[in-house]
Scaffold this active site. Structure first.
Site, PDB file in Angstrom:
ATOM      1  N   LYS A 166       0.866  -1.188   0.000  1.00  0.00           N
ATOM      2  CA  LYS A 166       0.000   0.000   0.000  1.00  0.00           C
ATOM      3  C   LYS A 166       0.893   1.224   0.000  1.00  0.00           C
ATOM      4  O   LYS A 166       2.026   1.165   0.489  1.00  0.00           O
ATOM      5  CB  LYS A 166      -0.877   0.014   1.256  1.00  0.00           C
ATOM      6  CG  LYS A 166      -2.170   0.776   1.092  1.00  0.00           C
ATOM      7  CD  LYS A 166      -3.182  -0.046   0.329  1.00  0.00           C
ATOM      8  CE  LYS A 166      -4.525   0.605   0.168  1.00  0.00           C
ATOM      9  NZ  LYS A 166      -5.515  -0.331  -0.385  1.00  0.00           N
ATOM     10  N   GLY A 197     -24.883   3.012   0.640  1.00  0.00           N
ATOM     11  CA  GLY A 197     -24.027   3.599  -0.403  1.00  0.00           C
ATOM     12  C   GLY A 197     -24.696   3.498  -1.758  1.00  0.00           C
ATOM     13  O   GLY A 197     -25.646   2.716  -1.951  1.00  0.00           O
ATOM     14  N   GLY A 226     -22.324   4.236  -4.648  1.00  0.00           N
ATOM     15  CA  GLY A 226     -21.173   4.529  -5.492  1.00  0.00           C
ATOM     16  C   GLY A 226     -20.849   3.322  -6.354  1.00  0.00           C
ATOM     17  O   GLY A 226     -21.719   2.497  -6.661  1.00  0.00           O
ATOM     18  N   ASN A 227     -19.585   3.203  -6.726  1.00  0.00           N
ATOM     19  CA  ASN A 227     -19.179   2.140  -7.653  1.00  0.00           C
ATOM     20  C   ASN A 227     -19.586   0.748  -7.160  1.00  0.00           C
ATOM     21  O   ASN A 227     -20.199  -0.027  -7.893  1.00  0.00           O
ATOM     22  CB  ASN A 227     -17.663   2.218  -7.869  1.00  0.00           C
ATOM     23  CG  ASN A 227     -17.143   1.030  -8.644  1.00  0.00           C
ATOM     24  OD1 ASN A 227     -16.799   0.011  -8.078  1.00  0.00           O
ATOM     25  ND2 ASN A 227     -17.138   1.143  -9.960  1.00  0.00           N
TER      26      ASN A 227
HETATM   27  P1  NAD Z   1     -17.563   5.501  -3.979  1.00  0.00           P
HETATM   28  O1  NAD Z   1     -16.830   6.719  -3.553  1.00  0.00           O
HETATM   29  O2  NAD Z   1     -17.782   5.240  -5.430  1.00  0.00           O
HETATM   30  O3  NAD Z   1     -19.017   5.437  -3.282  1.00  0.00           O
HETATM   31  C1  NAD Z   1     -19.191   5.591  -1.911  1.00  0.00           C
HETATM   32  C2  NAD Z   1     -20.693   5.711  -1.673  1.00  0.00           C
HETATM   33  O4  NAD Z   1     -20.911   5.716  -0.266  1.00  0.00           O
HETATM   34  C3  NAD Z   1     -21.300   6.998  -2.218  1.00  0.00           C
HETATM   35  O5  NAD Z   1     -22.588   6.724  -2.709  1.00  0.00           O
HETATM   36  C4  NAD Z   1     -21.405   7.874  -0.983  1.00  0.00           C
HETATM   37  O6  NAD Z   1     -22.436   8.841  -1.083  1.00  0.00           O
HETATM   38  C5  NAD Z   1     -21.741   6.824   0.053  1.00  0.00           C
HETATM   39  N1  NAD Z   1     -21.470   7.230   1.428  1.00  0.00           N
HETATM   40  C6  NAD Z   1     -20.363   7.791   1.938  1.00  0.00           C
HETATM   41  N2  NAD Z   1     -20.526   8.016   3.252  1.00  0.00           N
HETATM   42  C7  NAD Z   1     -21.758   7.547   3.566  1.00  0.00           C
HETATM   43  C8  NAD Z   1     -22.515   7.487   4.756  1.00  0.00           C
HETATM   44  N3  NAD Z   1     -22.034   7.934   5.907  1.00  0.00           N
HETATM   45  N4  NAD Z   1     -23.763   6.943   4.707  1.00  0.00           N
HETATM   46  C9  NAD Z   1     -24.265   6.491   3.547  1.00  0.00           C
HETATM   47  N5  NAD Z   1     -23.593   6.525   2.392  1.00  0.00           N
HETATM   48  C10 NAD Z   1     -22.367   7.052   2.409  1.00  0.00           C
HETATM   49  O7  NAD Z   1     -16.759   4.293  -3.304  1.00  0.00           O
HETATM   50  P2  NAD Z   1     -16.735   2.776  -3.758  1.00  0.00           P
HETATM   51  O8  NAD Z   1     -15.616   2.581  -4.726  1.00  0.00           O
HETATM   52  O9  NAD Z   1     -18.102   2.328  -4.086  1.00  0.00           O
HETATM   53  O10 NAD Z   1     -16.239   2.070  -2.409  1.00  0.00           O
HETATM   54  C11 NAD Z   1     -17.133   1.781  -1.350  1.00  0.00           C
HETATM   55  C12 NAD Z   1     -16.421   0.928  -0.305  1.00  0.00           C
HETATM   56  O11 NAD Z   1     -15.930  -0.260  -0.922  1.00  0.00           O
HETATM   57  C13 NAD Z   1     -15.197   1.560   0.372  1.00  0.00           C
HETATM   58  O12 NAD Z   1     -15.124   1.062   1.687  1.00  0.00           O
HETATM   59  C14 NAD Z   1     -14.034   1.008  -0.414  1.00  0.00           C
HETATM   60  O13 NAD Z   1     -12.834   0.993   0.337  1.00  0.00           O
HETATM   61  C15 NAD Z   1     -14.525  -0.400  -0.663  1.00  0.00           C
HETATM   62  N6  NAD Z   1     -13.883  -1.066  -1.803  1.00  0.00           N
HETATM   63  C16 NAD Z   1     -13.987  -0.537  -3.045  1.00  0.00           C
HETATM   64  C17 NAD Z   1     -13.382  -1.190  -4.104  1.00  0.00           C
HETATM   65  C18 NAD Z   1     -13.520  -0.680  -5.515  1.00  0.00           C
HETATM   66  O14 NAD Z   1     -13.044  -1.364  -6.423  1.00  0.00           O
HETATM   67  N7  NAD Z   1     -14.158   0.450  -5.747  1.00  0.00           N
HETATM   68  C19 NAD Z   1     -12.661  -2.375  -3.887  1.00  0.00           C
HETATM   69  C20 NAD Z   1     -12.592  -2.916  -2.605  1.00  0.00           C
HETATM   70  C21 NAD Z   1     -13.210  -2.239  -1.562  1.00  0.00           C
END
Ligand code: NAD
Length: 428
Positions: free
Chosen positions: A107, A219, A221-222
């Site tokens: 990391k 959430g 997001g992605n």
């Molecule tokens: P993102 O930034 O695309 O989306 C995050 C979402 O969470 C958004 O919709 C945001 O509005 C929402 N959010 C943030 N704080 C919040 C709260 N307090 N209450 C409700 N909703 C809230 O992020 P992502 O890529 O979807 O990642 C989400 C999680 O998955 C993170 O913990 C990340 O570390 C983990 N993760 C992501 C990936 C990846 O490939 N994107 C891989 C492994 C783990």
């Protein structure tokens, strides 16, 4: 009373110590795996847009590479610390091992806040980070990726600097690249799809048909969007999603009891995963306080937003109907809430198994980049399904055989594979 600040590395070490106990690891193996093999701390001097000089702190931690080159993201964060990066590097080692990809854990980070930096300044930081570490990373040593507040664009700047220093083209140096520069098709879907592949397998074990189940997702997001997509494709009904509202500095939940419409919701969502509240109301959604996502009377909860969301304070609000929790986010459940969930007998798929689809697809990207030959999307997603399904089955079989929780079983598999590789190399 002075409370000690939360230290992720101490937590990661405590988790490791517990598993080392279950596995009865010898002392040299414990001494080796409790700490990173190597870490680099450096400074990155930058000329800012106004002509002044500023110096940023950068890190790269290589926790363990016995099973293959280190793999892990580079975060830009104002509160970044060496200990956070150490913990995340260690978790990457176990995550790669549990899905059985031939990579170790690493990391990186830079203490900075991109909100206050121009794109040119961010580019200088990316290039400066690579200049300080270029001899100690590379496609066969350590492969960075995007993480918090870094994107495909940052990866392209890092790749370009690495190739300039080393001379030549090394697309396998970094993952999370745009598809036009060697990124993998299917990467965008991979994490959310991976979560639902584990949900699909768990439902079989629980004797439930996806089509008879409902879910609530934190959430949008992605990870959450793609989890909703695949879960709906296998027949499930999502009744609630949630998001953080930047303007109000609070979270909201969006409920439709007969099931959310993914396409319509995506049409009113910004690129940060924020849903437009008024437009959601216009589409007939009930807009509720953020925590309502956890209180829904559903079969499945998917915390897919951020860490520390299911806590001692709110775990009691989970409906008795909930049978399954799949942790798409990293660390969404605190240890106290975890204990309460265990007591209630809810089946939980732990984060570093549930969300391992992301790193699995990053590995696929690296393989394609090194071969300079790119796969069709269906091929990527088919291979993802195979990897995630086998990882899930291995963890659940061990859990049943040794009467372990899924989280402990996943740790046991990850740590024992890494320990075995260290023994095979005669390091210990
Ligand atoms: P993102 O930034 O695309 O989306 C995050 C979402 O969470 C958004 O919709 C945001 O509005 C929402 N959010 C943030 N704080 C919040 C709260 N307090 N209450 C409700 N909703 C809230 O992020 P992502 O890529 O979807 O990642 C989400 C999680 O998955 C993170 O913990 C990340 O570390 C983990 N993760 C992501 C990936 C990846 O490939 N994107 C891989 C492994 C783990």
């Amino acid at each position: 009373m002075v409370t000690k600040p939360f230290n992720s590395f101490e937590m990661a070490q405590a988790q490791f110590d517990r598993v080392a106990g279950i596995l009865d690891l010898d002392q040299p193996t414990r001494d080796l795996l409790r700490f990173p093999l190597r870490e680099y701390h450096f400074t990155i001097p930058i000329r800012m847009d106004d002509g002044t000089a500023r110096v940023f702190r950068g890190f790269r931690v290589q926790h363990n590479d016995a099973r293959g080159p280190c793999k892990g993201g580079v975060r830009f964060h104002p509160q970044e610390t060496a200990d956070t990066v150490r913990a995340l590097a260690m978790w990457m080692t176990w995550k790669c091992a549990v899905v059985d990809i031939p990579l170790g854990g690493g990391k990186g980070g830079v203490v900075c806040d991109p909100h206050n930096l121009s794109l040119r300044e961010q580019e200088q930081i990316c290039r400066g980070w690579v200049r300080q570490i270029a001899q100690d990373v590379g496609p066969m040593r350590d492969i960075p990726a995007p993480d918090i507040m870094t994107s495909g664009q940052h990866m392209v700047w890092m790749l370009d600097e690495f190739e300039t220093i080393r001379g030549g083209r090394y697309p396998g140096f970094i993952t999370g690249k745009p598809v036009t520069l060697g990124g993998s098709l299917g990467r965008a879907e991979a994490t959310g799809f991976g979560v639902v592949i584990t949900v699909r397998e768990a439902l079989k074990e629980l004797g439930l048909r996806a089509a008879d189940t409902t879910a609530s997702v934190q959430g949008f997001g992605n990870v959450a969007q793609n989890a909703v997509k695949l879960y709906q494709q296998i027949g499930g009904t999502v009744v609630c999603v949630s998001c953080w509202d930047q303007a109000d500095q609070t979270s909201y939940a969006f409920r439709k009891k007969d099931g959310v419409n993914l396409g319509a919701l995506l049409g009113i969502t910004d690129r940060f995963g924020g849903i437009d509240i008024q437009k959601a109301r216009d589409l007939g959604y009930e807009v509720l306080p953020g925590e309502a996502w956890l209180e829904q009377e559903v079969d499945i909860l998917m915390p897919n937003a951020i860490e520390h969301q299911i806590t001692a304070d709110n775990v009691g609000k989970i409906s008795p109907r909930v049978r399954l929790i799949a942790e798409g986010a990293n660390g969404p459940t605190t240890p106290e809430a975890d204990a309460a969930i265990r007591e209630r007998g809810v089946f939980l798929i732990p984060d570093f198994l549930a969300n391992a689809g992301g790193v699995t697809c990053s590995y696929f990207e690296q393989v394609q980049s090194n071969a300079n030959y790119y796969w069709e999307k269906d091929e990527v997603l088919g291979k993802l399904d195979l990897k995630m399904t086998s990882a899930y089955i291995a963890v659940s079989e061990l859990a049943r055989k040794r009467k372990l929780l899924m989280r402990d079983a996943a740790y046991v598999i990850g740590v024992s594979r890494v320990a075995q590789a260290c023994r095979d190399r005669r390091w210990v």
